[in-house]
Design a protein around this motif. Sequence first.
Motif, mmCIF file in Angstrom:
data_model
loop_
_atom_site.group_PDB
_atom_site.id
_atom_site.type_symbol
_atom_site.label_atom_id
_atom_site.label_comp_id
_atom_site.label_asym_id
_atom_site.label_seq_id
_atom_site.Cartn_x
_atom_site.Cartn_y
_atom_site.Cartn_z
ATOM 1 N N LEU A 110 22.408 -20.935 -23.362
ATOM 2 C CA LEU A 110 22.007 -21.768 -22.223
ATOM 3 C C LEU A 110 20.571 -21.501 -21.813
ATOM 4 O O LEU A 110 19.982 -20.475 -22.144
ATOM 5 C CB LEU A 110 22.948 -21.589 -21.030
ATOM 6 C CG LEU A 110 23.090 -20.250 -20.311
ATOM 7 C CD1 LEU A 110 21.897 -19.934 -19.412
ATOM 8 C CD2 LEU A 110 24.355 -20.257 -19.460
ATOM 9 N N LEU A 111 20.050 -22.442 -21.048
ATOM 10 C CA LEU A 111 18.749 -22.322 -20.395
ATOM 11 C C LEU A 111 19.008 -22.259 -18.905
ATOM 12 O O LEU A 111 19.727 -23.096 -18.358
ATOM 13 C CB LEU A 111 17.877 -23.532 -20.730
ATOM 14 C CG LEU A 111 16.637 -23.771 -19.846
ATOM 15 C CD1 LEU A 111 15.622 -22.653 -20.006
ATOM 16 C CD2 LEU A 111 16.011 -25.127 -20.164
ATOM 17 N N TYR A 112 18.443 -21.253 -18.257
ATOM 18 C CA TYR A 112 18.523 -21.162 -16.801
ATOM 19 C C TYR A 112 17.126 -21.335 -16.226
ATOM 20 O O TYR A 112 16.159 -20.717 -16.694
ATOM 21 C CB TYR A 112 19.097 -19.817 -16.349
ATOM 22 C CG TYR A 112 18.932 -19.615 -14.855
ATOM 23 C CD1 TYR A 112 19.766 -20.278 -13.960
ATOM 24 C CD2 TYR A 112 17.911 -18.809 -14.344
ATOM 25 C CE1 TYR A 112 19.595 -20.133 -12.592
ATOM 26 C CE2 TYR A 112 17.734 -18.658 -12.978
ATOM 27 C CZ TYR A 112 18.579 -19.321 -12.109
ATOM 28 O OH TYR A 112 18.393 -19.190 -10.757
ATOM 29 N N ILE A 113 17.021 -22.183 -15.199
ATOM 30 C CA ILE A 113 15.750 -22.413 -14.507
ATOM 31 C C ILE A 113 15.965 -22.140 -13.025
ATOM 32 O O ILE A 113 16.833 -22.756 -12.392
ATOM 33 C CB ILE A 113 15.246 -23.857 -14.686
ATOM 34 C CG1 ILE A 113 15.171 -24.231 -16.168
ATOM 35 C CG2 ILE A 113 13.889 -24.035 -14.023
ATOM 36 C CD1 ILE A 113 14.944 -25.725 -16.396
ATOM 37 N N GLY A 114 15.194 -21.224 -12.482
ATOM 38 C CA GLY A 114 15.254 -20.928 -11.055
ATOM 39 C C GLY A 114 14.072 -21.556 -10.344
ATOM 40 O O GLY A 114 12.920 -21.268 -10.660
ATOM 41 N N VAL A 115 14.361 -22.434 -9.384
ATOM 42 C CA VAL A 115 13.316 -23.146 -8.647
ATOM 43 C C VAL A 115 13.249 -22.580 -7.231
ATOM 44 O O VAL A 115 14.190 -22.740 -6.438
ATOM 45 C CB VAL A 115 13.591 -24.658 -8.596
ATOM 46 C CG1 VAL A 115 12.447 -25.387 -7.893
ATOM 47 C CG2 VAL A 115 13.791 -25.214 -10.000
ATOM 48 N N GLY A 116 12.170 -21.894 -6.927
ATOM 49 C CA GLY A 116 11.994 -21.299 -5.610
ATOM 50 C C GLY A 116 10.525 -21.273 -5.259
ATOM 51 O O GLY A 116 9.821 -22.267 -5.426
ATOM 52 N N THR A 117 10.041 -20.121 -4.799
ATOM 53 C CA THR A 117 8.615 -19.968 -4.533
ATOM 54 C C THR A 117 7.814 -20.211 -5.805
ATOM 55 O O THR A 117 6.708 -20.741 -5.771
ATOM 56 C CB THR A 117 8.321 -18.559 -4.000
ATOM 57 O OG1 THR A 117 9.119 -18.335 -2.834
ATOM 58 C CG2 THR A 117 6.860 -18.396 -3.649
ATOM 59 N N GLY A 118 8.368 -19.805 -6.925
ATOM 60 C CA GLY A 118 7.815 -20.105 -8.243
ATOM 61 C C GLY A 118 8.905 -20.700 -9.104
ATOM 62 O O GLY A 118 9.965 -21.106 -8.616
ATOM 63 N N ILE A 119 8.646 -20.763 -10.393
ATOM 64 C CA ILE A 119 9.653 -21.192 -11.368
ATOM 65 C C ILE A 119 9.873 -20.042 -12.331
ATOM 66 O O ILE A 119 8.944 -19.584 -12.998
ATOM 67 C CB ILE A 119 9.201 -22.435 -12.171
ATOM 68 C CG1 ILE A 119 8.902 -23.597 -11.234
ATOM 69 C CG2 ILE A 119 10.269 -22.816 -13.198
ATOM 70 C CD1 ILE A 119 10.093 -24.222 -10.574
ATOM 71 N N GLY A 120 11.098 -19.556 -12.385
ATOM 72 C CA GLY A 120 11.451 -18.516 -13.327
ATOM 73 C C GLY A 120 12.657 -18.952 -14.128
ATOM 74 O O GLY A 120 13.125 -20.078 -14.015
ATOM 75 N N GLY A 121 13.185 -18.051 -14.913
ATOM 76 C CA GLY A 121 14.380 -18.385 -15.677
ATOM 77 C C GLY A 121 14.440 -17.620 -16.967
ATOM 78 O O GLY A 121 13.705 -16.643 -17.182
ATOM 79 N N GLY A 122 15.330 -18.051 -17.820
ATOM 80 C CA GLY A 122 15.502 -17.376 -19.089
ATOM 81 C C GLY A 122 16.295 -18.229 -20.054
ATOM 82 O O GLY A 122 16.935 -19.212 -19.661
ATOM 83 N N VAL A 123 16.231 -17.842 -21.313
ATOM 84 C CA VAL A 123 16.946 -18.539 -22.378
ATOM 85 C C VAL A 123 17.924 -17.552 -22.996
ATOM 86 O O VAL A 123 17.527 -16.470 -23.448
ATOM 87 C CB VAL A 123 15.980 -19.062 -23.449
ATOM 88 C CG1 VAL A 123 16.751 -19.779 -24.559
ATOM 89 C CG2 VAL A 123 14.944 -20.000 -22.832
#
Length: 333
Positions: A132-145
């Motif tokens: 999966l791809l996870y995208i965290g949208v907050g003060t910045g954009i982070g995440g992981g594959v």
Amino acid sequence: MSLLGIDIGGTKVAVRAESSAGASYDVSFRWPEGRPDDAPGEGFARDVAELSRRLAPAPGPGREPVTAVGVALPALLDAEGRVAAWPGRPSWEGARPLEALAGLFPRAGIVWADDGDLAALAEAEAAGCADLLYIGVGTGIGGGVICGGRPLPGPGVGSCEVGHVVVDHSGGQRCDCGRLGCVQALASGPATLRRAAELRGGPVEFAALRDGVAAGAPWAVGALEPAVRALAALVVSVAELTRPRLALIGGGFAAGVPDLVPRVEDELARLARPGMSVPVVRRAALGGLSSLSGAVALARRTVSRGDGADQRRESVMAGTESPSRSGGASAGS
């Protein structure tokens, strides 16, 4: 014995403590506002003092010793553990956050990992999905594959900086990292709120944007659309390389704008090329708590291994140490 997970973000921090008796304690708060006349290190010291104060009611401090602290951290640390760069919290540059935490919890093992990797792993476990791809949208954009149950690119070579994938080559918004066209420059919470203020002709708070999008207000929808296009471009680009089954969108900002995920899903369908299977797009199951859940799991694993008081960068791939992070954006705070 108690465990502590800390998700450190650019504007806020979330903490979860778990005691051996099964009690848990959650708290989240915004960092104190910086001051223009702050001396070097003064803002960081104020943040650490606030963190210590907020942790006072937790099960560990004052009740039973904290055995392990797992930290989700978006900052770039150098080989000495100093913050080399963190646009989301510039007052931390030059500070040693792990050393400060060790001072608060001298008997605990302090382990940290990339906030995006921890969030992606926690979401993968919650979804029962190994790709999966996870995208965290907050003060910045982070995440992981996550591929085959493990984060890419692999042990000892850093993390997938999904927020710094370039999706706009028109010379538009400049990212906090200094580059033009990053996903973060277009889709982070602050970027969307800035566009909303420009379109509405005055300051816009998050609640007003959320309500405006729900009501279909042109200024609100117009502010959100560039974020939608950037996130969809990110998903389709990653899908071309790694073929994730799921694309999960979380983080505090995304969790507060219910229309964001369905809009990204619609845009993704428009971008898909013939014969290409695009991932299913869903809201992250853990909402804005993905990185925090991963940090607690990291502390729990440290206890299960019997590690003592120490400070280390944890490789969430193989349980080994790895070099300091080579880039950064907040995953969802």
